[in-house]
Design a protein around this motif. Sequence first.
Motif, mmCIF file in Angstrom:
data_model
loop_
_atom_site.group_PDB
_atom_site.id
_atom_site.type_symbol
_atom_site.label_atom_id
_atom_site.label_comp_id
_atom_site.label_asym_id
_atom_site.label_seq_id
_atom_site.Cartn_x
_atom_site.Cartn_y
_atom_site.Cartn_z
ATOM 1 N N GLU A 1 5.867 3.132 -3.749
ATOM 2 C CA GLU A 1 6.901 2.135 -3.540
ATOM 3 C C GLU A 1 8.201 2.826 -3.141
ATOM 4 O OE1 GLU A 1 7.051 -0.231 -7.088
ATOM 5 O OE2 GLU A 1 5.249 -1.364 -6.540
ATOM 6 N N GLU A 2 9.185 2.015 -2.767
ATOM 7 C CA GLU A 2 10.414 2.558 -2.207
ATOM 8 C C GLU A 2 11.099 3.558 -3.129
ATOM 9 O OE1 GLU A 2 9.410 -0.506 -2.096
ATOM 10 O OE2 GLU A 2 9.185 -0.818 0.062
ATOM 11 N N ASN A 3 11.032 3.312 -4.449
ATOM 12 C CA ASN A 3 11.685 4.236 -5.380
ATOM 13 C C ASN A 3 10.866 5.498 -5.635
ATOM 14 O OD1 ASN A 3 9.637 3.454 -7.126
ATOM 15 N ND2 ASN A 3 10.937 2.098 -8.344
ATOM 16 N N GLY A 4 9.639 5.529 -5.120
ATOM 17 C CA GLY A 4 8.807 6.718 -5.224
ATOM 18 C C GLY A 4 8.133 6.925 -6.556
ATOM 19 N N ARG A 5 8.367 6.041 -7.528
ATOM 20 C CA ARG A 5 7.844 6.256 -8.874
ATOM 21 C C ARG A 5 6.535 5.525 -9.142
ATOM 22 N NH1 ARG A 5 13.330 5.741 -12.611
ATOM 23 N NH2 ARG A 5 14.453 7.512 -11.675
ATOM 24 N N ARG A 6 6.292 4.464 -8.401
ATOM 25 C CA ARG A 6 5.102 3.658 -8.652
ATOM 26 C C ARG A 6 4.233 3.627 -7.403
ATOM 27 N NH1 ARG A 6 5.946 1.028 -13.393
ATOM 28 N NH2 ARG A 6 4.324 -0.524 -13.056
ATOM 29 N N LEU A 7 2.941 3.416 -7.633
ATOM 30 C CA LEU A 7 1.969 3.400 -6.545
ATOM 31 C C LEU A 7 1.429 1.995 -6.342
ATOM 32 C CD1 LEU A 7 0.157 6.607 -7.702
ATOM 33 C CD2 LEU A 7 1.290 6.391 -5.485
ATOM 34 N N ARG A 8 1.061 1.703 -5.108
ATOM 35 C CA ARG A 8 0.435 0.428 -4.777
ATOM 36 C C ARG A 8 -0.636 0.694 -3.724
ATOM 37 N NH1 ARG A 8 5.911 -1.749 -1.814
ATOM 38 N NH2 ARG A 8 5.781 -0.421 0.050
ATOM 39 N N LEU A 9 -1.455 -0.327 -3.445
ATOM 40 C CA LEU A 9 -2.483 -0.164 -2.424
ATOM 41 C C LEU A 9 -1.839 0.096 -1.066
ATOM 42 C CD1 LEU A 9 -5.021 -2.958 -3.418
ATOM 43 C CD2 LEU A 9 -5.202 -0.500 -3.836
ATOM 44 N N GLY A 10 -2.468 0.973 -0.285
ATOM 45 C CA GLY A 10 -1.881 1.411 0.966
ATOM 46 C C GLY A 10 -2.433 0.714 2.196
ATOM 47 N N PRO A 11 -1.995 1.141 3.373
ATOM 48 C CA PRO A 11 -2.361 0.466 4.628
ATOM 49 C C PRO A 11 -3.845 0.534 4.955
ATOM 50 C CG PRO A 11 -1.191 2.529 5.057
ATOM 51 C CD PRO A 11 -1.061 2.260 3.595
ATOM 52 N N THR A 12 -4.528 1.585 4.526
ATOM 53 C CA THR A 12 -5.964 1.671 4.807
ATOM 54 C C THR A 12 -6.722 0.548 4.113
ATOM 55 O OG1 THR A 12 -5.848 4.069 5.074
ATOM 56 C CG2 THR A 12 -8.015 3.135 4.622
ATOM 57 N N ILE A 13 -6.375 0.272 2.855
ATOM 58 C CA ILE A 13 -7.017 -0.820 2.113
ATOM 59 C C ILE A 13 -6.704 -2.155 2.772
ATOM 60 C CG2 ILE A 13 -7.007 -2.095 -0.064
ATOM 61 C CD1 ILE A 13 -8.531 0.459 -0.305
ATOM 62 N N ARG A 14 -5.455 -2.354 3.167
ATOM 63 C CA ARG A 14 -5.087 -3.628 3.798
ATOM 64 C C ARG A 14 -5.836 -3.825 5.107
ATOM 65 N NH1 ARG A 14 0.025 -1.970 1.792
ATOM 66 N NH2 ARG A 14 0.717 -1.225 3.827
ATOM 67 N N GLN A 15 -6.005 -2.752 5.866
ATOM 68 C CA GLN A 15 -6.733 -2.852 7.124
ATOM 69 C C GLN A 15 -8.199 -3.180 6.883
ATOM 70 O OE1 GLN A 15 -5.574 -2.882 10.196
ATOM 71 N NE2 GLN A 15 -7.640 -3.206 10.998
ATOM 72 N N LEU A 16 -8.812 -2.541 5.899
ATOM 73 C CA LEU A 16 -10.206 -2.832 5.570
ATOM 74 C C LEU A 16 -10.375 -4.280 5.139
ATOM 75 C CD1 LEU A 16 -11.190 0.410 3.621
ATOM 76 C CD2 LEU A 16 -12.056 -0.307 5.851
ATOM 77 N N SER A 17 -9.410 -4.810 4.392
ATOM 78 C CA SER A 17 -9.485 -6.203 3.948
ATOM 79 C C SER A 17 -9.430 -7.149 5.134
ATOM 80 C CB SER A 17 -8.334 -6.508 2.984
ATOM 81 O OG SER A 17 -8.438 -5.723 1.826
#
Length: 245
Positions: free
Chosen positions: A62-78
């Motif tokens: 995420e923007e603050n660099g401290r937390r993670l979320r699903l990335g563009p590869t997962i969104r593309q596969l979906s």
Amino acid sequence: MSTRDAEAGSRTLVRGLRILRHFEGGVEGISQAEMSTLLDIPLPTIGRLCRALCDEGFLEREENGRRLRLGPTIRQLSRVSLPSSDDMEQRWMQELQREFSEDINMAVLDGPDVLYVASRRGGQTLNVYTPIGTRARAHSVAAGKALLAELDESELIDALGPGPYEQATLKTIGTWPELTEQLAAIRTEGVARTWEEYSDGVASVARALPPPTHGRQAAIAVTMPTARATPERIEEVVRRISELW
């Protein structure tokens, strides 16, 4: 590659998949420290795995660099594998989730099955969450029945055949006369209900969404354990789901 190296590689893959599975149900962001605690994986190992997943686009920071979320590869596969839902449908699902704190699913017909294309986890300790991509026989779940009720007789035969139908539980309908009788009632009320027809201990209420201009028609379901599915609660869900669209 030695047997030991192969086993180590398999363990690494499984751990990476466990990290990705943690994001089921709409989890937006999580820190590596939280992930280490929840998955019982040492923090240094979590760090190495997350760096690799970020490098491949499966996760992103995420923007603050401290937390993670699903990335563009997962969104593309979906986008490639599943039909998408629009903003209005997502808002309806969010509203139902907020009001009832139960699991909310959206599904489309796919041959004799329904395919779940969106899902929101309820806020209860005991829930019956259905992951995106799950398939179920359409005649055994509320979302499937709601969509089958939108078909005429020839379309029903094309989708399901004349029966007998696979029974997931003792309460699953198994014959053409049973199916057509239930679908007639659903067309009259506008809402489908199931009680332990797909899985013991599970009840569901669903309604088909308005037919789309493009793509397949979907249905949204509110699913809960039968222990919470009192007649009053079921009627409350029926009333609310009938008001939204």
